[in-house]
Structures are given as C-alpha cells and as structure tokens.
Write a protein that holds these residues in place. Structure first.
Motif, PDB file in Angstrom:
ATOM      1  N   LEU A  74      16.735  11.555 -32.228  1.00  0.00           N
ATOM      2  CA  LEU A  74      15.395  12.062 -32.505  1.00  0.00           C
ATOM      3  C   LEU A  74      14.364  11.418 -31.584  1.00  0.00           C
ATOM      4  CD1 LEU A  74      15.451  12.100 -36.422  1.00  0.00           C
ATOM      5  CD2 LEU A  74      15.517  14.089 -34.904  1.00  0.00           C
ATOM      6  N   GLY A  75      14.568  10.124 -31.289  1.00  0.00           N
ATOM      7  CA  GLY A  75      13.645   9.418 -30.402  1.00  0.00           C
ATOM      8  C   GLY A  75      13.650   9.990 -28.995  1.00  0.00           C
ATOM      9  N   ILE A  76      14.847  10.317 -28.481  1.00  0.00           N
ATOM     10  CA  ILE A  76      14.947  10.888 -27.133  1.00  0.00           C
ATOM     11  C   ILE A  76      14.297  12.265 -27.090  1.00  0.00           C
ATOM     12  CG2 ILE A  76      16.559  11.755 -25.388  1.00  0.00           C
ATOM     13  CD1 ILE A  76      18.457   9.470 -26.229  1.00  0.00           C
ATOM     14  N   ILE A  77      14.560  13.084 -28.119  1.00  0.00           N
ATOM     15  CA  ILE A  77      13.941  14.415 -28.167  1.00  0.00           C
ATOM     16  C   ILE A  77      12.419  14.281 -28.257  1.00  0.00           C
ATOM     17  CG2 ILE A  77      13.732  16.555 -29.485  1.00  0.00           C
ATOM     18  CD1 ILE A  77      16.637  16.113 -30.423  1.00  0.00           C
ATOM     19  N   ALA A  78      11.943  13.329 -29.081  1.00  0.00           N
ATOM     20  CA  ALA A  78      10.498  13.104 -29.217  1.00  0.00           C
ATOM     21  C   ALA A  78       9.886  12.662 -27.892  1.00  0.00           C
ATOM     22  CB  ALA A  78      10.230  12.062 -30.298  1.00  0.00           C
ATOM     23  N   ALA A  79      10.620  11.845 -27.132  1.00  0.00           N
ATOM     24  CA  ALA A  79      10.121  11.394 -25.824  1.00  0.00           C
ATOM     25  C   ALA A  79       9.949  12.587 -24.882  1.00  0.00           C
ATOM     26  CB  ALA A  79      11.090  10.374 -25.226  1.00  0.00           C
ATOM     27  N   TRP A  80      10.902  13.525 -24.909  1.00  0.00           N
ATOM     28  CA  TRP A  80      10.780  14.741 -24.108  1.00  0.00           C
ATOM     29  C   TRP A  80       9.541  15.538 -24.525  1.00  0.00           C
ATOM     30  CZ3 TRP A  80      13.170  16.346 -19.795  1.00  0.00           C
ATOM     31  CH2 TRP A  80      14.387  15.760 -19.431  1.00  0.00           C
ATOM     32  N   ASN A  86      18.813  19.400 -25.416  1.00  0.00           N
ATOM     33  CA  ASN A  86      19.828  20.269 -26.027  1.00  0.00           C
ATOM     34  C   ASN A  86      21.122  19.507 -26.313  1.00  0.00           C
ATOM     35  OD1 ASN A  86      20.033  20.158 -23.155  1.00  0.00           O
ATOM     36  ND2 ASN A  86      21.456  21.869 -23.169  1.00  0.00           N
ATOM     37  N   ILE A  87      21.496  18.581 -25.416  1.00  0.00           N
ATOM     38  CA  ILE A  87      22.698  17.766 -25.629  1.00  0.00           C
ATOM     39  C   ILE A  87      22.471  16.793 -26.784  1.00  0.00           C
ATOM     40  CG2 ILE A  87      24.354  16.199 -24.567  1.00  0.00           C
ATOM     41  CD1 ILE A  87      24.347  18.975 -23.341  1.00  0.00           C
ATOM     42  N   GLN A  88      21.273  16.226 -26.849  1.00  0.00           N
ATOM     43  CA  GLN A  88      20.939  15.321 -27.939  1.00  0.00           C
ATOM     44  C   GLN A  88      20.985  16.033 -29.290  1.00  0.00           C
ATOM     45  OE1 GLN A  88      20.259  11.890 -27.981  1.00  0.00           O
ATOM     46  NE2 GLN A  88      21.140  12.053 -25.920  1.00  0.00           N
ATOM     47  N   LEU A  89      20.546  17.286 -29.308  1.00  0.00           N
ATOM     48  CA  LEU A  89      20.571  18.065 -30.552  1.00  0.00           C
ATOM     49  C   LEU A  89      22.004  18.320 -31.007  1.00  0.00           C
ATOM     50  CD1 LEU A  89      18.933  19.578 -32.695  1.00  0.00           C
ATOM     51  CD2 LEU A  89      19.008  21.598 -31.211  1.00  0.00           C
ATOM     52  N   ILE A  90      22.878  18.645 -30.064  1.00  0.00           N
ATOM     53  CA  ILE A  90      24.287  18.873 -30.397  1.00  0.00           C
ATOM     54  C   ILE A  90      24.927  17.581 -30.894  1.00  0.00           C
ATOM     55  CG2 ILE A  90      26.562  19.487 -29.461  1.00  0.00           C
ATOM     56  CD1 ILE A  90      25.092  21.353 -27.504  1.00  0.00           C
TER      57      ILE A  90
END
Length: 235
Positions: free
Chosen positions: A211-217, A188-192
């Motif tokens: 996007l890479g961090i969100i994809a890793a999640w 959520n922080i990465q999206l913001i």
C-alpha cells in the motif's frame, strides 16, 4: 476560498454529458466486462486472471477515459475557461476525476462479479483498488494535459494500457533479464502481490509495504499533474 461540492458536482455533470455523447470513448468501458465474461466461460479462476481484468479496467477506464475527458476540454478550448473560473485547482481536478473514478469502481465491481472473484479480505483489497484508481486517474489527467486532442490522447494512452494491463507477464523473464526486477515496484504488480498475500491470510499490517508503494506512486503522479496543470494556467 473554501472547497465547493457544488462546483465539483457541476463539473461532474458536464463530464457525464460529454462522455455520453462520445461513443468512441464511452464504448471502451465495456471491454473489461467482455473479457471478464470470456474468462468466466473459460473457467479461468486465478489471481493473475482476475487482476489482468482489474488492471485493464484501470488502464481503459481510469486512465483512458480521464485522459480523453481532459483532452476534449483542451480541443474545444474550454479548459482555459475552467481554469480561469472561480473554481480552485482541487475543485477542478476533483470534479474532472469524479466520473472516471465512479466508472472505474462500477466496472471493477461487475467484472469481479462475472469472474466470481471474492477476496479473502475485501476491506484490504478495496483500499488497494481505490488507492490504485487514484494513480491511474492521475496518470490520465497528466497525459490529457500534455496532449492537444482526443485523437492524440488516444495514441499516447495506449502504452499505459499495455504496460499496466499486461505488465505482470514480464515477471516471467526476470531470470533472463534481471533489470526487469524494477517492474516489481509498478503499482499493478504491487496490487497483484497484495492480492496474492491476502488470499493466504495476510491482514492489513502484512500488506502495508504494498500500500505504501502504491501511495508513493499516487503522490508522485498527482504532484506532477498539479505542476503541469498550473503551468498550463499561465501558458
């Protein structure tokens, strides 16, 4: 065995009927819309305000609805039959996730419309939102598999809604508690952060790390979900 859209569609149709009958679950999808309407009347127009609503939608729709749909299958003892059917793991998980995904995107669209959120680069933001929705749906599936009833699922999913809907507020205490810096890597922080960069002119290449961090999640949560799902098949 080939992937069958007919099986996915059949599971989707069943979930749609179950969802429409359960008012306690279906009514929660209107909460982000109510908050969006309230923010609009108050004139709250900032990235944090917009993404409080979007992240709340992820928690209340993608995770909560998905969790309750899976838990209801377990409560009615119908998930076992689905697991033993000719449908593959990808067909079952895909079909069980489709309704939550469609509802999430619809609610985010109308919430953004109510608060008049128009991202500078809608393509990049759309990719991030779709990717994030996979994480929250995966989280809902995992929690649903770990619970035994809709009531228990509703209890377990509340911390997720709180952390991922309002987790950005903890960043205000980073100076006092440096350990909270790890929250920077929450999806959520990465999206913001991604949305903030987009508003100042960032392109796709500038937000690849987000996007890479969100994809890793997404990869981690779905890997855990598949492991738990297959364990439930042989329990």
């Amino acid at each position: 065995m080939t992937f069958s859209m007919k099986r996915v569609h059949a599971i989707f149709q069943k979930d749609l009927k179950d969802f429409s009958r359960n008012m306690a679950v279906s009514s929660i999808i209107f909460m982000p819309l109510i908050l969006a309407a309230f923010y609009s009347r108050m004139g709250m127009d900032s990235i944090d305000a917009h993404y409080t609503i979007i992240n709340m939608t992820f928690g209340m729709v993608a995770t909560f609805v998905q969790c309750c749909l899976i838990a209801e299958e377990k409560e009615k003892n119908t998930l076992r039959g689905l697991m033993l059917s000719p449908a593959t793991t990808s067909e079952i998980l895909g079909g069980k996730s489709l309704l939550s995904f469609v509802l999430t995107i619809i609610i985010i669209f109308f919430s953004a419309f109510l608060v008049e959120y128009k991202p500078a680069n809608i393509g990049v933001v759309a990719i991030a939102i779709v990717l994030s929705s996979f994480f929250y749906i995966g989280m809902g599936t995992l929690l649903g598999l770990l619970t035994k009833s809709v009531m228990e699922a509703s209890f377990f999913v509340m911390p997720v809604i709180i952390v991922f809907s309002f987790g950005s507020f903890v960043m205000g205490f980073v100076d006092q508690y440096p350990i909270l810096k790890v929250a920077n890597y929450l999806p959520n922080i990465q999206l913001i952060d991604l949305a903030t960069k987009v508003e100042v002119g960032a392109g796709f290449g500038d937000v690849l790390s987000n996007l890479g961090i969100i994809a890793a999640w997404v990869v981690v949560i779905f890997a855990l979900t598949v492991v738990v799902y297959r364990k439930r098949m042989v329990d």
